[in-house]
Design an enzyme around this catalytic site. Structure first.
Site, short mmCIF file in Angstrom:
data_model
loop_
_atom_site.label_atom_id
_atom_site.label_comp_id
_atom_site.label_asym_id
_atom_site.label_seq_id
_atom_site.Cartn_x
_atom_site.Cartn_y
_atom_site.Cartn_z
N GLY A 16 -12.41 -4.12 1.84
CA GLY A 16 -13.80 -3.71 2.04
C GLY A 16 -14.27 -2.74 0.96
O GLY A 16 -15.41 -2.82 0.49
N LYS A 75 -12.46 -9.18 9.34
CA LYS A 75 -13.48 -8.15 9.58
C LYS A 75 -14.87 -8.72 9.23
O LYS A 75 -15.55 -8.26 8.32
CB LYS A 75 -13.18 -6.91 8.75
CG LYS A 75 -11.90 -6.20 9.18
CD LYS A 75 -11.57 -5.03 8.26
CE LYS A 75 -10.24 -4.39 8.63
NZ LYS A 75 -9.83 -3.39 7.64
N ARG A 83 0.82 -1.21 0.00
CA ARG A 83 0.00 0.00 0.00
C ARG A 83 0.85 1.26 0.00
O ARG A 83 0.44 2.29 -0.56
CB ARG A 83 -0.95 0.00 1.20
CG ARG A 83 -2.17 -0.87 0.97
CD ARG A 83 -3.09 -0.89 2.16
NE ARG A 83 -4.39 -1.45 1.83
CZ ARG A 83 -5.34 -1.70 2.72
NH1 ARG A 83 -5.13 -1.46 4.00
NH2 ARG A 83 -6.50 -2.20 2.34
N GLY A 87 -5.60 -5.83 2.38
CA GLY A 87 -4.23 -5.82 2.90
C GLY A 87 -3.64 -7.21 3.11
O GLY A 87 -2.51 -7.47 2.69
#
Ligand code: 3PG
Ligand code: MG
Length: 352
Positions: free
Chosen positions: A332, A178, A37, A309
């Site tokens: 997401g 998540k 990233r 990620g």
């Protein structure tokens, strides 16, 4: 969704530019476990410097800090250090973790005003956070002339392909931690994908009750561990046979084979989220099997996208990143885009 206006249309010479990047990298303690990233943020920063921006202030969140100890754990310093190694330029500075300010996640205008103070322009390049309406991704775009960064635009273009006419079967592989976030999104994705494969912690959650309005491919077996530790006693058990007090930390060998076969037969694949605790060798095989299957599907001509990620970290560590069609910095965010949602971070930028 009309594309937002590009930073390339901005006159940045002599300007002070606030850039929101998604530098929310996976961490191994204080060490950066994967800098994808950070590297993905470089083209926009370089563009700004090449076009003579006077100052480039980069901001990002890191992790989900809650307690006081988290202020140390999620301090931006290691990320800033890595960025300055990759891009040594005195005009660039990195602001502290935006989530250290309680206003950030409330999309508070006061915090947006603080971020915008002294700045002339705002560039949002944080595709991975574009599904969040936070001060640094949304409110601040109303305080300064706002533009989209190069990564954000590239992501919208590549992921846009999944929203158009796709070759089928389209297989969606979901995993990762998540769970609550993702179940909500998956609820709406059943009719886009031909098969939804679920592994990882999310599969644990679905063991007793599938809240999704369609059937999903779940693991048939899991690698269960006596404790949450890399050297815990471990054994393969049926999906519904994890012993009391044990934890499922990876999908088992039969699931690896089954998931692999489904992915290899796909013509379009989107993979988000690892199948287990792949950072620990004994629980890495499931994620590795999916990563290899995605690469093989790609080699056979499928359009393959890996996002998020951790999945990106896994595919990079296996040396397979250049064998997928698009490695997305968004997890997401990609899922919500796929769901057809308007991403608040994108909507806040005037369109081209
Ligand atoms: C991500 O890792 O998906 C993004 O950086 C967003 O992080 P968040 O889910 O904590 O908002
Ligand atoms: Mg993430």
């Amino acid at each position: 969704m009309r594309p937002p206006r590009s930073v390339e249309t901005a006159d940045v010479a002599g300007k002070r530019v606030l850039v929101r990047a998604d530098l929310n990298v996976p961490l191994d303690g204080r060490r950066i476990a994967d800098d994808t990233r950070i590297r993905a943020a470089l083209p926009t920063l370089r563009w700004l410097l090449d076009h003579e921006a006077e100052e480039v202030a980069v901001c990002s969140h890191l992790g989900r800090p809650k307690t006081d100890e988290d202020r140390e754990r999620y301090a931006i310093a290691p990320v800033a250090a890595r960025l300055s190694e990759l891009l040594p330029d005195r005009r660039v500075r990195v602001l502290e973790n935006t989530r250290f300010d309680a206003g950030e996640t409330r999309n508070d205008d006061g915090f947006a005003r603080e971020l915008a103070a002294g700045m002339d322009l705002y560039v949002n390049d944080a595709f991975g956070s574009a599904h969040r309406a936070h001060s640094s991704t949304e409110a601040v775009a109303r305080r300064l002339p706002a533009y989209a960064g190069l990564l954000l635009l590239e992501e919208l273009e590549h992921l846009g392909r999944l929203l158009g006419k796709i070759e089928r079967p389209f297989v969606l592989v979901a995993g990762g931690a998540k769970v609550e976030d993702k179940l909500g999104v998956l609820r709406h994705l059943g009719d886009r994908a031909d098969t939804v494969v679920v592994g990882g912690k999310m599969a644990e959650e679905l063991r007793h009750d599938n809240p999704l309005p369609y059937p999903v491919e779940l693991p048939v077996d899991v690698v269960a561990a006596a404790a949450f530790a890399p050297d815990a006693e471990a054994k393969v058990v049926p999906y519904d046979g994890v012993p009391e007090g044990w934890l499922g930390l990876d999908i088992g060998p039969d699931s690896r084979e089954r998931f692999g076969a489904i992915v290899r037969a796909a013509r379009t694949v989107f993979w988000n989220g690892p199948m287990g605790v792949f950072e620990w060798r004994p629980f890495a095989a499931g994620t590795e099997a999916v990563a290899r299957a995605v690469a093989e599907a790609g080699a056979a001509g499928a359009y393959t996208v890996v996002g998020g990620g951790d999945s990106v970290r896994a595919i990079s560590e296996l040396g397979l990143a250049d064998r997928v069609s698009w490695v997305s910095t968004g997890g997401g965010a990609s899922l919500e885009l796929l769901e057809g949602k308007v991403l608040p971070g994108v909507a806040a930028i005037p369109s081209a």
